[in-house]
Design an enzyme around this catalytic site. Structure first.
Site, PDB file in Angstrom:
ATOM      1  N   ASP A  31      35.822  71.324 191.261  1.00 32.84           N
ATOM      2  CA  ASP A  31      35.330  72.358 190.360  1.00 32.84           C
ATOM      3  C   ASP A  31      36.289  73.541 190.233  1.00 32.84           C
ATOM      4  O   ASP A  31      35.911  74.594 189.723  1.00 32.84           O
ATOM      5  CB  ASP A  31      33.965  72.864 190.826  1.00 32.84           C
ATOM      6  CG  ASP A  31      33.997  73.405 192.256  1.00 32.84           C
ATOM      7  OD1 ASP A  31      35.082  73.393 192.877  1.00 32.84           O
ATOM      8  OD2 ASP A  31      32.936  73.835 192.755  1.00 32.84           O
ATOM      9  N   CYS A  34      38.223  73.893 194.920  1.00 32.81           N
ATOM     10  CA  CYS A  34      38.367  72.908 195.994  1.00 32.81           C
ATOM     11  C   CYS A  34      39.281  73.376 197.126  1.00 32.81           C
ATOM     12  O   CYS A  34      39.045  73.045 198.288  1.00 32.81           O
ATOM     13  CB  CYS A  34      38.847  71.574 195.436  1.00 32.81           C
ATOM     14  SG  CYS A  34      40.330  71.667 194.410  1.00 32.81           S
ATOM     15  N   HIS A 227      43.991  68.936 192.627  1.00 38.85           N
ATOM     16  CA  HIS A 227      42.825  68.831 193.513  1.00 38.85           C
ATOM     17  C   HIS A 227      43.226  68.816 194.985  1.00 38.85           C
ATOM     18  O   HIS A 227      44.269  68.278 195.365  1.00 38.85           O
ATOM     19  CB  HIS A 227      42.042  67.553 193.209  1.00 38.85           C
ATOM     20  CG  HIS A 227      40.772  67.439 193.981  1.00 38.85           C
ATOM     21  ND1 HIS A 227      39.689  68.266 193.776  1.00 38.85           N
ATOM     22  CD2 HIS A 227      40.418  66.609 194.998  1.00 38.85           C
ATOM     23  CE1 HIS A 227      38.725  67.951 194.613  1.00 38.85           C
ATOM     24  NE2 HIS A 227      39.137  66.946 195.366  1.00 38.85           N
TER      25      HIS A 227
END
Length: 241
Positions: A31, A34, A227
């Protein structure tokens, strides 16, 4: 499993990590928060695994207590951050002291439950974002050369960078945020870059060394483009945050 039918370079890097004992990841929700969520969970989890929990918690609490003054020094109102701080402080304290609700010491299961609760998890993320911002603002000369707009490539002022790319939720962290937060929390952080670029399948690690307590193991994260997850050695469970 995600990569075995895809890029061979990624598969080679995964094999390289596994040969060195990195067998699991703890998956973190994608989101934009992370990095902060992963680091926060690993920050508390390593206290649970410390040989001397009491000493480890004491070290962490001294650092967290000092962070309050950092936030005030750069102009954050105590009313804005104190509730976020209390959530993180409560988890850290709960490593050695029973909580006020159930009267239990924190363990792996209750830590996971806490981070899967949006109110708890997002409060901690917000505190770490503000702390990262404070660290950048307190030492602008150190960080200014690296504050670049992620879309335009233009240099940014510290205040503007912090408001747009640090304090705002959902904004991904880059090397400058990692450096600032590891320094603010006085912890060691290793970040493995699973990006398909390694030579002969090797994985490059970014290592940040800011802890004065050398007995504590580094927080280890796995970066894939856009990410972060927690990278785990041996047979530790890898349930998602």
């Amino acid at each position: 499993m995600e990569y075995e039918n895809g890029s061979l370079s990624f598969v080679k890097q995964i094999d390289w990590l596994e040969r060195r004992g990195f067998l699991w990841i703890r998956r973190t929700r994608g989101d934009g928060d992370c990095f902060y969520r992963s680091l926060a969970f690993a920050f508390v989890e390593r206290l649970l695994k410390a040989k001397d929990r009491g000493a480890a918690v004491q070290y962490a609490m001294v650092t967290l207590s000092e962070s309050l003054q950092m936030l005030e020094n750069v102009g954050f109102e105590k009313l804005v951050f104190e509730d976020f701080y209390d959530v993180l402080k409560g988890l850290v304290t709960n490593v050695v002291e029973p909580d006020n609700v159930l009267g239990k010491i924190l363990d792996e299961e209750s830590l996971l439950t806490a981070f899967q609760d949006n109110t708890t998890s997002n409060s901690i993320v917000m505190y770490l974002r503000m702390l990262t911002s404070a660290q950048l603002r307190l030492d602008p000369d150190l960080y200014s050369p690296f504050l670049i707009h992620s879309e335009t490539g233009e240099p940014m002022e510290v205040r503007e960078f912090c408001e747009h790319f640090v304090e705002a939720t959902g904004k991904e962290a880059d090397h400058v945020q990692m450096t600032a937060l590891s320094r603010a929390l006085q912890i060691n952080v290793d970040v493995a870059y699973l990006d398909g670029r390694g030579t002969n399948g090797e994985v490059d690690f970014v290592t940040l060394r800011d802890a004065t307590d050398t007995e504590m193991s580094p927080v280890t994260l796995l970066y894939r483009p856009g990410h972060y997850d927690i990278l785990i050695r041996d047979d530790t469970s890898g349930k998602s945050l």
